[in-house]
Design a protein around this motif. Sequence first.
Motif, mmCIF file in Angstrom:
data_model
loop_
_atom_site.group_PDB
_atom_site.id
_atom_site.type_symbol
_atom_site.label_atom_id
_atom_site.label_comp_id
_atom_site.label_asym_id
_atom_site.label_seq_id
_atom_site.Cartn_x
_atom_site.Cartn_y
_atom_site.Cartn_z
ATOM 1 N N MET A 116 -26.861 101.123 30.909
ATOM 2 C CA MET A 116 -27.975 101.360 31.830
ATOM 3 C C MET A 116 -27.872 100.413 33.019
ATOM 4 S SD MET A 116 -29.694 103.760 30.595
ATOM 5 C CE MET A 116 -29.181 104.637 29.128
ATOM 6 N N LYS A 117 -28.216 100.951 34.172
ATOM 7 C CA LYS A 117 -28.040 100.153 35.373
ATOM 8 C C LYS A 117 -29.159 100.424 36.377
ATOM 9 C CE LYS A 117 -23.783 100.064 37.050
ATOM 10 N NZ LYS A 117 -22.615 100.533 37.822
ATOM 11 N N ILE A 118 -29.662 99.367 36.994
ATOM 12 C CA ILE A 118 -30.610 99.506 38.099
ATOM 13 C C ILE A 118 -29.961 98.876 39.326
ATOM 14 C CG2 ILE A 118 -32.908 98.944 38.996
ATOM 15 C CD1 ILE A 118 -33.836 98.615 36.071
ATOM 16 N N LEU A 119 -29.915 99.656 40.405
ATOM 17 C CA LEU A 119 -29.364 99.147 41.656
ATOM 18 C C LEU A 119 -30.534 98.742 42.564
ATOM 19 C CD1 LEU A 119 -26.643 98.802 43.189
ATOM 20 C CD2 LEU A 119 -26.962 101.109 44.092
ATOM 21 N N LYS B 144 -37.446 92.305 35.408
ATOM 22 C CA LYS B 144 -38.480 92.439 34.365
ATOM 23 C C LYS B 144 -38.153 93.590 33.414
ATOM 24 C CE LYS B 144 -42.771 93.129 35.202
ATOM 25 N NZ LYS B 144 -43.924 93.552 36.035
ATOM 26 N N ILE B 145 -37.714 94.708 33.976
ATOM 27 C CA ILE B 145 -37.365 95.879 33.149
ATOM 28 C C ILE B 145 -36.193 95.527 32.240
ATOM 29 C CG2 ILE B 145 -36.376 98.209 33.241
ATOM 30 C CD1 ILE B 145 -38.086 98.584 35.856
ATOM 31 N N LYS B 146 -35.209 94.839 32.827
ATOM 32 C CA LYS B 146 -34.030 94.413 32.057
ATOM 33 C C LYS B 146 -34.451 93.502 30.896
ATOM 34 C CE LYS B 146 -30.609 90.810 32.926
ATOM 35 N NZ LYS B 146 -29.187 91.151 32.769
ATOM 36 N N GLU B 147 -35.328 92.552 31.177
ATOM 37 C CA GLU B 147 -35.728 91.585 30.153
ATOM 38 C C GLU B 147 -36.602 92.201 29.064
ATOM 39 O OE1 GLU B 147 -35.563 87.571 32.956
ATOM 40 O OE2 GLU B 147 -37.486 88.538 32.588
ATOM 41 N N GLY B 148 -37.225 93.334 29.398
ATOM 42 C CA GLY B 148 -38.094 93.975 28.420
ATOM 43 C C GLY B 148 -37.354 94.899 27.465
ATOM 44 N N ARG B 149 -36.036 94.963 27.569
ATOM 45 C CA ARG B 149 -35.259 95.902 26.755
ATOM 46 C C ARG B 149 -34.320 95.154 25.831
ATOM 47 N NH1 ARG B 149 -36.680 101.165 26.802
ATOM 48 N NH2 ARG B 149 -34.514 101.814 26.650
ATOM 49 N N SER B 150 -34.105 95.754 24.638
ATOM 50 C CA SER B 150 -33.155 95.126 23.724
ATOM 51 C C SER B 150 -31.720 95.536 24.079
ATOM 52 C CB SER B 150 -33.484 95.495 22.278
ATOM 53 O OG SER B 150 -33.708 96.883 22.193
ATOM 54 N N GLU B 151 -31.521 96.791 24.485
ATOM 55 C CA GLU B 151 -30.161 97.206 24.874
ATOM 56 C C GLU B 151 -29.853 96.683 26.279
ATOM 57 O OE1 GLU B 151 -32.612 101.021 25.442
ATOM 58 O OE2 GLU B 151 -32.768 99.101 24.418
ATOM 59 N N PRO B 152 -28.575 96.491 26.581
ATOM 60 C CA PRO B 152 -28.244 95.871 27.873
ATOM 61 C C PRO B 152 -28.594 96.747 29.088
ATOM 62 C CG PRO B 152 -26.246 96.463 26.642
ATOM 63 C CD PRO B 152 -27.399 96.745 25.745
ATOM 64 N N VAL B 153 -29.191 96.112 30.078
ATOM 65 C CA VAL B 153 -29.463 96.758 31.362
ATOM 66 C C VAL B 153 -28.831 95.870 32.423
ATOM 67 C CG1 VAL B 153 -31.233 97.460 33.020
ATOM 68 C CG2 VAL B 153 -31.670 97.698 30.564
ATOM 69 N N GLU B 154 -28.004 96.470 33.276
ATOM 70 C CA GLU B 154 -27.371 95.679 34.325
ATOM 71 C C GLU B 154 -28.166 95.825 35.619
ATOM 72 O OE1 GLU B 154 -23.493 96.954 35.639
ATOM 73 O OE2 GLU B 154 -22.812 94.880 35.854
ATOM 74 N N VAL B 155 -28.462 94.700 36.260
ATOM 75 C CA VAL B 155 -29.144 94.730 37.554
ATOM 76 C C VAL B 155 -28.121 94.343 38.625
ATOM 77 C CG1 VAL B 155 -30.959 93.713 38.994
ATOM 78 C CG2 VAL B 155 -31.396 94.195 36.567
ATOM 79 N N VAL B 156 -27.863 95.291 39.527
ATOM 80 C CA VAL B 156 -26.865 95.074 40.576
ATOM 81 C C VAL B 156 -27.578 95.085 41.929
ATOM 82 C CG1 VAL B 156 -24.726 95.930 41.612
ATOM 83 C CG2 VAL B 156 -25.170 96.291 39.164
ATOM 84 N N VAL B 157 -27.361 94.046 42.731
ATOM 85 C CA VAL B 157 -27.940 94.045 44.077
ATOM 86 C C VAL B 157 -26.868 94.437 45.082
ATOM 87 C CG1 VAL B 157 -29.828 92.409 43.725
ATOM 88 C CG2 VAL B 157 -27.561 91.536 44.286
ATOM 89 N N GLY C 298 -31.813 86.497 38.677
ATOM 90 C CA GLY C 298 -31.629 87.386 37.534
ATOM 91 C C GLY C 298 -30.740 88.593 37.726
ATOM 92 N N ALA C 299 -30.252 88.840 38.947
ATOM 93 C CA ALA C 299 -29.298 89.947 39.130
ATOM 94 C C ALA C 299 -27.992 89.577 38.435
ATOM 95 C CB ALA C 299 -29.063 90.206 40.606
ATOM 96 N N ASP C 300 -27.285 90.590 37.898
ATOM 97 C CA ASP C 300 -26.043 90.313 37.183
ATOM 98 C C ASP C 300 -24.844 90.214 38.111
ATOM 99 O OD1 ASP C 300 -26.937 90.406 34.342
ATOM 100 O OD2 ASP C 300 -27.655 92.360 35.029
ATOM 101 N N ARG C 301 -24.833 91.072 39.118
ATOM 102 C CA ARG C 301 -23.760 90.965 40.103
ATOM 103 C C ARG C 301 -24.238 91.510 41.440
ATOM 104 N NH1 ARG C 301 -20.878 95.944 40.288
ATOM 105 N NH2 ARG C 301 -21.549 97.333 38.603
ATOM 106 N N ALA C 302 -23.444 91.260 42.472
ATOM 107 C CA ALA C 302 -23.833 91.651 43.820
ATOM 108 C C ALA C 302 -22.689 92.371 44.512
ATOM 109 C CB ALA C 302 -24.229 90.409 44.619
ATOM 110 N N ILE C 303 -23.054 93.289 45.380
ATOM 111 C CA ILE C 303 -22.074 94.010 46.188
ATOM 112 C C ILE C 303 -22.493 93.860 47.646
ATOM 113 C CG2 ILE C 303 -21.106 96.286 46.747
ATOM 114 C CD1 ILE C 303 -21.882 97.124 43.859
ATOM 115 N N ARG C 304 -21.529 93.547 48.481
ATOM 116 C CA ARG C 304 -21.815 93.476 49.917
ATOM 117 C C ARG C 304 -20.812 94.363 50.641
ATOM 118 N NH1 ARG C 304 -19.828 90.368 53.909
ATOM 119 N NH2 ARG C 304 -18.843 88.819 52.547
ATOM 120 N N VAL C 305 -21.319 95.209 51.517
ATOM 121 C CA VAL C 305 -20.434 96.079 52.289
ATOM 122 C C VAL C 305 -20.429 95.594 53.725
ATOM 123 C CG1 VAL C 305 -19.882 98.459 52.938
ATOM 124 C CG2 VAL C 305 -21.176 98.009 50.838
ATOM 125 N N TRP C 306 -19.252 95.461 54.279
ATOM 126 C CA TRP C 306 -19.203 95.014 55.674
ATOM 127 C C TRP C 306 -17.998 95.578 56.413
ATOM 128 C CZ3 TRP C 306 -22.196 94.246 59.317
ATOM 129 C CH2 TRP C 306 -21.807 93.586 60.501
#
Lengths: 318, 266
Positions: B1-4, B48-61, B80-88
């Motif tokens: 599961m992933k939230i961008l 917050k959503i990630k922390e409220g779940r037992s299964e892994p949720v990845e937060v990507v900024v 608390g984000a797991d990783r970051a992406i920057r486009v340039w």
Amino acid sequence: MSGVLIIAEQRRGELRPVSLELVSAAQVLRRAGEEIAVAVLSAAPETFVEALSVAGVDEIVTIKVPAPEFDPDIFESAVGALIAGRSPDVVLVAHSVDSFGYAAALAARLGLGFATDVFKVERIDGELVATRGGYGQKVNVEVDFPKRGTVLLALRANVFKPPERAASPRVTAFDAPPAASRSAGREFIELSAGDDVDMAAAEFILTIGRGIGEEAKVPQFRELADAIGATLGCSRPIADAGWLPKSRQVGQSGKTASACKLYIAMGVSGAIQHLAGMKHVSTIVAVNTDAEASIFGVAKYGIVGDVFEIADELRRLF
Amino acid sequence: MKILVAVKQVAALDEDFAIRGDGRDVDPDFLIRDLNEWDDFSLEEAVKIKEGRSEPVEVVVVSVGSDEVDESLRKCLAKGADRAIRVWDSGVEGSDSIAIARVLAAVARREAPQMLFAGVQSSDQSFASTGIATASFLGWPHAAVVSSLTYSPGAQSAVFRRELEGGLLHEVEIQCPAVLTIQLGINTPRYASLRSIKQAAAKPIEVLSLADVSLGAADVGEAGSLSRVRRMYVPDKGRAQLIAGDAARQAARLAEIIREFKGAGA
């Protein structure tokens, strides 16, 4: 490309006042001989015809949609079909929570010229130029729309004056193609926070903002408000932090200080959303340490100084 | 599961600033940069959503901008984000919110999250359109000005409240994946601890070019934008009549104004 198309805004059976303000802006942009049409989307669009029959409007377009209230998919589809069918020169919507939900999607999909929170419109050498704020409203930004056919502008509320005279525009029905909605509106909830204050009815308001720094300072301003006979209000950060109930928030998403005659803002910087709720008040006194704060742009009187010192001194006088 | 989570590094003006030579922007030397206030809330909502779940949720900024933006991305990683992406790409200069949205949508296609959050608007240019335009490019359901949210990652739908004008809320159910623009006050954003700031230094910031997300020069900059800045200027502002003197004198004048008002009303 010809004419100006306005998308009126309604909610729970009431036309939102900004809808008529858009008519004045349309008159500035309309080229000689061109028409101004106002479209209204509703399950019962004919109920808005009378309210929309104002001077300057040539045509009212009723669009019957299957959603009782705003729905981004249904609105985008219907307005998109209307634009495709009519190729207006300019489309005007309100810069509002509803338009936040679909205008950018529509502009992106159709490749329309697009600007939001526009407070001035003009034609310079025939070209449409829109003015909006930049860098937290510290500068004005003129934008234009090279190589774009239709231009969609979302206009700031309470800037353009609504027409006063009634008129008898012709009424046309537009059949919007069926559209699937991917969300379902349930219910409306009025904000009430267990606080019976009515900010809209208050004539004298003392408002506190981020500048008061910490929750522990709130009681002294509550006491000051009582002493001077003012209703205590606040700007968004204070309500969001839970220091005062949401019902005391003045601004776009809170309450409008409709009846207010004297408004004292202490430690309020003056974000545009806050100003929307109070800038009409005839006597505004702003107290802020930052001489550049936007609030001084709308205030009648300004005090540049420490809000706590001023509050203490003022308290002694009552 | 992933939230961008789409974020922007915004710019505020220094006390004294100058308009750039071409008259179309502020001289960048006078800009003070920080993470957009709204984005602090949308990141917190995802964490917050990630922390409220037992299964892994990845937060990507994800953000679009030059390496200056890394500072804000590090802040997100510390919160608390797991990783970051920057486009340039230098061609991105001069992009409006719609062109930026096109880039964000391209990253979303690549990442395939179950949910995408963006701030309602940026504090500097305040277009309030990037998130919803991103949804349009993706063809995803979308909603603006979300002030409370009930969502389980992977669920077919989410329920939220839109914050309307004048103290009114509208409850809506939406199909997922969706793009939601997040309003201030939906939660209380956390402060990054010293420990999390240190840990963030080790988290990855992936830097992508336009080609990496299958976009070209025509998709961004002036060509990819729906508006163009013609002129920027400092407006003549109405100025308050300043009350001079020390605090005691200023307060005395304010007391007079209050008494005049009360006298007139009585």
